[in-house]
Design an enzyme around this catalytic site. Sequence first.
Site, PDB file in Angstrom:
ATOM      1  N   ASP A 182      -2.043  -6.370  -0.961  1.00 45.54           N
ATOM      2  CA  ASP A 182      -1.527  -5.133  -1.564  1.00 45.54           C
ATOM      3  C   ASP A 182      -0.041  -5.244  -1.898  1.00 45.54           C
ATOM      4  OD1 ASP A 182      -4.045  -4.172  -1.010  1.00 45.54           O
ATOM      5  OD2 ASP A 182      -3.359  -2.476   0.196  1.00 45.54           O
ATOM      6  N   HIS A 215      -3.505  -0.176  -7.583  1.00 48.22           N
ATOM      7  CA  HIS A 215      -2.932   0.315  -6.329  1.00 48.22           C
ATOM      8  C   HIS A 215      -1.928   1.442  -6.614  1.00 48.22           C
ATOM      9  CE1 HIS A 215      -2.574   0.072  -2.055  1.00 48.22           C
ATOM     10  NE2 HIS A 215      -1.350  -0.402  -2.017  1.00 48.22           N
ATOM     11  N   HIS A 223       2.828   4.001  -5.647  1.00 49.06           N
ATOM     12  CA  HIS A 223       2.446   3.931  -4.235  1.00 49.06           C
ATOM     13  C   HIS A 223       2.726   5.214  -3.442  1.00 49.06           C
ATOM     14  CE1 HIS A 223       1.897   2.170  -0.187  1.00 49.06           C
ATOM     15  NE2 HIS A 223       1.325   1.138  -0.800  1.00 49.06           N
ATOM     16  N   HIS A 282      -0.527  -8.201   2.693  1.00 52.24           N
ATOM     17  CA  HIS A 282       0.414  -7.711   1.682  1.00 52.24           C
ATOM     18  C   HIS A 282       1.218  -8.871   1.105  1.00 52.24           C
ATOM     19  CE1 HIS A 282      -0.524  -4.192   4.129  1.00 52.24           C
ATOM     20  NE2 HIS A 282      -0.175  -3.445   3.098  1.00 52.24           N
TER      21      HIS A 282
END
Length: 237
Positions: free
Chosen positions: A47, A98, A102, A197
């Site tokens: 991510d 995503h 965010h 990540h």
Amino acid sequence: MLWPYITLASAAAASYAGYATMAPGSQLYGRTLTHGSDPSQMALTFDDGPNDPHTLHLLDVLAKHNAKATFFLIGKYVRQRPDIARAIAAAGHEIGNHTDSHPNLVLVSAARLRQELADCNKALEDTLGTKIRLFRPPFGGRRPNVLRTARATGLTPVMWSVTGYDWSAKSAAEIVGKVSGQVDSRRKAQGEIVLLHDGGHLAFGTDRTFTVEATRLLLQRYSAQKFVTATNLTEAT
């Protein structure tokens, strides 16, 4: 008197509803992909990228092990470094939405939710020239409307079954320990989706050196398994 029991029941229901908005395995608000059915498979997911130079280092590590992964990218970073997003796709990895900036989608308006998904999709599709099919909510935060809106946009929500807690790790070994502790405790009962990540939502350029090294170690540790994209994971029924 029934009211103390009613109050307790209401509090318990509210607590569970709150838990369900963030817990990766919860299906209370709608079905999401959390794991696969084939224990010989594992899906590594990353991510918060694209992120220079760590995403590119990850691509090198994955290529050396002939492993495929899924990258959930943030739209504003894609616009900043479209070349990295294209490098991910060129290497045969999967790319998902995503959001654009965010946010925690549990806390945003319906209009902001739609805009976040649309802006990220546009950044990805303009860069890659292909339609985006997957979505992961930031922080795992979702309500029924989040999942409905994502599906209406043509996106399949993907969560995870294992997390490396790499955003706060002090070493690669710590990340590997977190992941292996969860994977091994299930005695290979399912195909795991691992959350890692390659970037950081707070700033472009976040140091993910530990994640890159942990990925290399995980690929070695679980070399008997096939590392696949989220879409190619044999889905649990």
